[in-house]
Design a protein around this motif. Structure first.
Motif, PDB file in Angstrom:
ATOM      1  N   LEU A  75       5.795  54.937   3.293  1.00 58.76           N
ATOM      2  CA  LEU A  75       7.141  55.492   3.487  1.00 58.76           C
ATOM      3  C   LEU A  75       7.762  55.910   2.160  1.00 58.76           C
ATOM      4  CD1 LEU A  75       8.377  52.920   6.145  1.00 58.76           C
ATOM      5  CD2 LEU A  75       8.124  55.383   6.521  1.00 58.76           C
ATOM      6  N   ILE A  76       7.594  55.091   1.137  1.00 58.44           N
ATOM      7  CA  ILE A  76       8.124  55.424  -0.187  1.00 58.44           C
ATOM      8  C   ILE A  76       7.467  56.689  -0.727  1.00 58.44           C
ATOM      9  CG2 ILE A  76       8.128  54.652  -2.593  1.00 58.44           C
ATOM     10  CD1 ILE A  76       8.659  51.803  -1.515  1.00 58.44           C
ATOM     11  N   ILE A  77       6.161  56.800  -0.547  1.00 60.09           N
ATOM     12  CA  ILE A  77       5.439  57.999  -1.006  1.00 60.09           C
ATOM     13  C   ILE A  77       5.963  59.239  -0.297  1.00 60.09           C
ATOM     14  CG2 ILE A  77       3.186  59.155  -0.997  1.00 60.09           C
ATOM     15  CD1 ILE A  77       1.945  56.326  -1.426  1.00 60.09           C
ATOM     16  N   ASN A  78       6.154  59.146   1.023  1.00 59.37           N
ATOM     17  CA  ASN A  78       6.677  60.294   1.764  1.00 59.37           C
ATOM     18  C   ASN A  78       8.088  60.651   1.327  1.00 59.37           C
ATOM     19  OD1 ASN A  78       4.974  61.462   4.132  1.00 59.37           O
ATOM     20  ND2 ASN A  78       4.536  59.280   4.166  1.00 59.37           N
ATOM     21  N   GLY A  79       8.930  59.649   1.111  1.00 59.68           N
ATOM     22  CA  GLY A  79      10.284  59.909   0.643  1.00 59.68           C
ATOM     23  C   GLY A  79      10.303  60.527  -0.741  1.00 59.68           C
ATOM     24  N   TYR A  80       9.409  60.069  -1.604  1.00 61.36           N
ATOM     25  CA  TYR A  80       9.319  60.603  -2.970  1.00 61.36           C
ATOM     26  C   TYR A  80       9.018  62.100  -2.957  1.00 61.36           C
ATOM     27  CZ  TYR A  80       7.739  61.015  -7.839  1.00 61.36           C
ATOM     28  OH  TYR A  80       7.582  61.397  -9.148  1.00 61.36           O
ATOM     29  N   PHE A  81       8.054  62.501  -2.157  1.00 62.66           N
ATOM     30  CA  PHE A  81       7.675  63.914  -2.128  1.00 62.66           C
ATOM     31  C   PHE A  81       8.599  64.752  -1.252  1.00 62.66           C
ATOM     32  CE2 PHE A  81       3.675  62.007  -3.610  1.00 62.66           C
ATOM     33  CZ  PHE A  81       3.484  62.791  -4.749  1.00 62.66           C
ATOM     34  N   PHE A  82       9.405  64.103  -0.424  1.00 65.62           N
ATOM     35  CA  PHE A  82      10.397  64.826   0.367  1.00 65.62           C
ATOM     36  C   PHE A  82      11.489  65.401  -0.534  1.00 65.62           C
ATOM     37  CE2 PHE A  82      14.064  65.213   3.245  1.00 65.62           C
ATOM     38  CZ  PHE A  82      13.485  65.865   4.323  1.00 65.62           C
ATOM     39  N   TYR A  83      11.566  64.922  -1.752  1.00 67.84           N
ATOM     40  CA  TYR A  83      12.572  65.406  -2.712  1.00 67.84           C
ATOM     41  C   TYR A  83      12.483  66.921  -2.915  1.00 67.84           C
ATOM     42  CZ  TYR A  83      15.327  65.720  -7.009  1.00 67.84           C
ATOM     43  OH  TYR A  83      16.265  66.058  -7.950  1.00 67.84           O
ATOM     44  N   SER A  84      11.281  67.476  -2.743  1.00 66.47           N
ATOM     45  CA  SER A  84      11.099  68.923  -2.939  1.00 66.47           C
ATOM     46  C   SER A  84      11.537  69.731  -1.733  1.00 66.47           C
ATOM     47  CB  SER A  84       9.627  69.235  -3.255  1.00 66.47           C
ATOM     48  OG  SER A  84       8.798  68.872  -2.154  1.00 66.47           O
ATOM     49  N   VAL A  85      11.874  69.065  -0.627  1.00 64.66           N
ATOM     50  CA  VAL A  85      12.346  69.764   0.575  1.00 64.66           C
ATOM     51  C   VAL A  85      13.846  69.974   0.438  1.00 64.66           C
ATOM     52  CG1 VAL A  85      12.561  69.658   3.087  1.00 64.66           C
ATOM     53  CG2 VAL A  85      10.514  68.725   1.969  1.00 64.66           C
ATOM     54  N   ARG A  86      14.250  71.192   0.136  1.00 64.62           N
ATOM     55  CA  ARG A  86      15.658  71.459  -0.188  1.00 64.62           C
ATOM     56  C   ARG A  86      16.364  72.318   0.855  1.00 64.62           C
ATOM     57  NH1 ARG A  86      16.870  70.216  -5.476  1.00 64.62           N
ATOM     58  NH2 ARG A  86      15.438  68.569  -6.164  1.00 64.62           N
ATOM     59  N   THR A  87      15.664  73.272   1.458  1.00 63.85           N
ATOM     60  CA  THR A  87      16.310  74.225   2.362  1.00 63.85           C
ATOM     61  C   THR A  87      16.023  73.868   3.819  1.00 63.85           C
ATOM     62  OG1 THR A  87      14.422  75.751   2.469  1.00 63.85           O
ATOM     63  CG2 THR A  87      15.959  76.015   0.619  1.00 63.85           C
ATOM     64  N   LYS A  88      16.809  74.459   4.724  1.00 62.16           N
ATOM     65  CA  LYS A  88      16.594  74.232   6.152  1.00 62.16           C
ATOM     66  C   LYS A  88      15.222  74.731   6.588  1.00 62.16           C
ATOM     67  CE  LYS A  88      21.400  74.239   7.729  1.00 62.16           C
ATOM     68  NZ  LYS A  88      22.399  74.908   8.615  1.00 62.16           N
ATOM     69  N   ASP A  89      14.785  75.846   6.033  1.00 66.86           N
ATOM     70  CA  ASP A  89      13.468  76.383   6.385  1.00 66.86           C
ATOM     71  C   ASP A  89      12.352  75.430   5.938  1.00 66.86           C
ATOM     72  OD1 ASP A  89      14.547  78.601   7.571  1.00 66.86           O
ATOM     73  OD2 ASP A  89      14.264  79.917   5.829  1.00 66.86           O
ATOM     74  N   GLN A  90      12.489  74.877   4.738  1.00 69.11           N
ATOM     75  CA  GLN A  90      11.494  73.918   4.256  1.00 69.11           C
ATOM     76  C   GLN A  90      11.491  72.667   5.123  1.00 69.11           C
ATOM     77  OE1 GLN A  90      12.938  73.564   0.203  1.00 69.11           O
ATOM     78  NE2 GLN A  90      11.206  74.752  -0.594  1.00 69.11           N
ATOM     79  N   PHE A  91      12.673  72.231   5.513  1.00 67.36           N
ATOM     80  CA  PHE A  91      12.779  71.041   6.365  1.00 67.36           C
ATOM     81  C   PHE A  91      12.166  71.290   7.738  1.00 67.36           C
ATOM     82  CE2 PHE A  91      15.617  68.225   9.077  1.00 67.36           C
ATOM     83  CZ  PHE A  91      14.898  67.072   8.794  1.00 67.36           C
ATOM     84  N   ALA A  92      12.447  72.457   8.299  1.00 64.32           N
ATOM     85  CA  ALA A  92      11.886  72.805   9.607  1.00 64.32           C
ATOM     86  C   ALA A  92      10.355  72.851   9.541  1.00 64.32           C
ATOM     87  CB  ALA A  92      12.437  74.144  10.073  1.00 64.32           C
ATOM     88  N   LYS A  93       9.826  73.396   8.455  1.00 61.56           N
ATOM     89  CA  LYS A  93       8.375  73.459   8.275  1.00 61.56           C
ATOM     90  C   LYS A  93       7.783  72.053   8.138  1.00 61.56           C
ATOM     91  CE  LYS A  93       4.844  75.616   5.364  1.00 61.56           C
ATOM     92  NZ  LYS A  93       4.594  76.468   4.166  1.00 61.56           N
TER      93      LYS A  93
END
Length: 305
Positions: free
Chosen positions: A49-67
């Motif tokens: 979970l920590i690893i996933n949260g760490y790399f989620f930092y690069s998800v900034r836009t709604k399009d990136q989040f949707a992807k």
């Protein structure tokens, strides 16, 4: 270039998950097995979970989040369908629960998805509110588990049974969101730890494991208070090893082992009737062999790993 030190960490954690699911060493020494299965092996999911949260930092836009969500949903959908012969859905409440919470180990993917959605909206609040919500949620989940394991231990009562229901506290709100948040904050705040912090965190983990074994009998613990200290420190120290590599193979291998090992475990239990330790070792071996088939397929169907 990838930091292969984190990929190696994920591979080790996938072996820990297998050891946990197979109750490694319980057939030889119950105390050692308890220290492993309710202690060391429990770092697997929090670190994922920590690893996933760490790399989620690069998800900034709604399009990136949707992807990001789409990829996780397709991964979940594929493996839920793949495991249908094992969990055999029926028109009942349990099937409905499994669809939304995930069969066996797939609870992790479903609850990671829900936690990420919650975090996406939690980010709209100021930092003090975020921190307060995360601390409160983790404390609630921990309290539910510890009350059930230390105080209301009578399984013949409704409350006792309810508190022993693992998804009540091991879920996207009480476990996944706080640890996902920790990973994100490590990246955002550029957190670092000393070797002394690692030693101290290890002492805390071992002390909690021993206390639980000494005073809570053989109760199962999915969440440990010390994990919110030990796991971030371990993650940062491994990340800082920074071993560069251009290959994703180790990462794919760890994902494949995590996702496929219950198939091997189920087959071995049905046909060989192995005790705990041989079951663990053969499940690891079988998952490695099955990964030799799954990884090449994933190059065509990228959403399966």
């Amino acid at each position: 270039m990838r930091n292969i030190s984190l990929d190696i960490l994920k591979l080790v954690l996938s072996f820990f998950v297998i050891g946990l699911h197979c109750s490694f060493y319980k057939d030889y020494d119950r105390d050692v097995a308890h220290m492993l299965n309710n202690g060391l092996f429990r770092i697997g999911v929090p670190l994922f979970l920590i690893i996933n949260g760490y790399f989620f930092y690069s998800v900034r836009t709604k399009d990136q989040f949707a992807k990001w969500l789409k990829r996780l949903f397709l991964l979940y959908l594929f493996w839920m369908v793949a495991y249908i012969p094992v969990w055999q859905p029926k028109p009942d409440a349990l099937t409905l629960f499994n669809i939304f919470n995930g069969y066996f180990h797939l609870w992790y993917i479903a609850n990671l998805l829900y936690a990420a959605i919650c975090f996406w909206y939690l980010k709209r609040f100021n930092r003090q509110v975020q921190d307060a919500v995360i601390v409160l949620l983790f404390a609630l989940g921990l309290a539910i588990q510890y009350v059930g394991n230390y105080i209301l231990t009578d399984d013949t009562t409704f409350i006792g049974n309810l508190l022993d229901f693992t998804p009540l506290y091991r879920n996207f709100l009480f476990m996944c969101l706080p640890l996902f948040y920790l990973g994100y904050m490590i990246n955002e705040r550029k957190i670092a730890f000393s070797n002394l912090a690692l030693a101290g965190a290890l002492v805390l983990l071992l002390a909690e494991i021993w206390l639980n074994m000494r005073f809570a009998g053989r109760e199962s613990f999915d969440i440990l208070l010390s994990l919110v200290v030990f796991c971030p420190v371990v993650f940062v120290k491994v990340r800082d090893l920074d071993i560069p590599s251009g290959s994703r193979y180790v990462s794919l291998l760890s994902s494949s082992i995590f996702l496929t090992h219950p198939l091997i475990m189920y087959f071995l239990q049905q046909h060989l009737g192995l005790s705990k330790t041989p079951l663990t070792l053969l499940t690891i071996g079988g998952s490695l062999l099955l990964s030799l088939l799954v990884i090449p397929i994933s190059r065509k169907l990228k959403f399966i790993l």
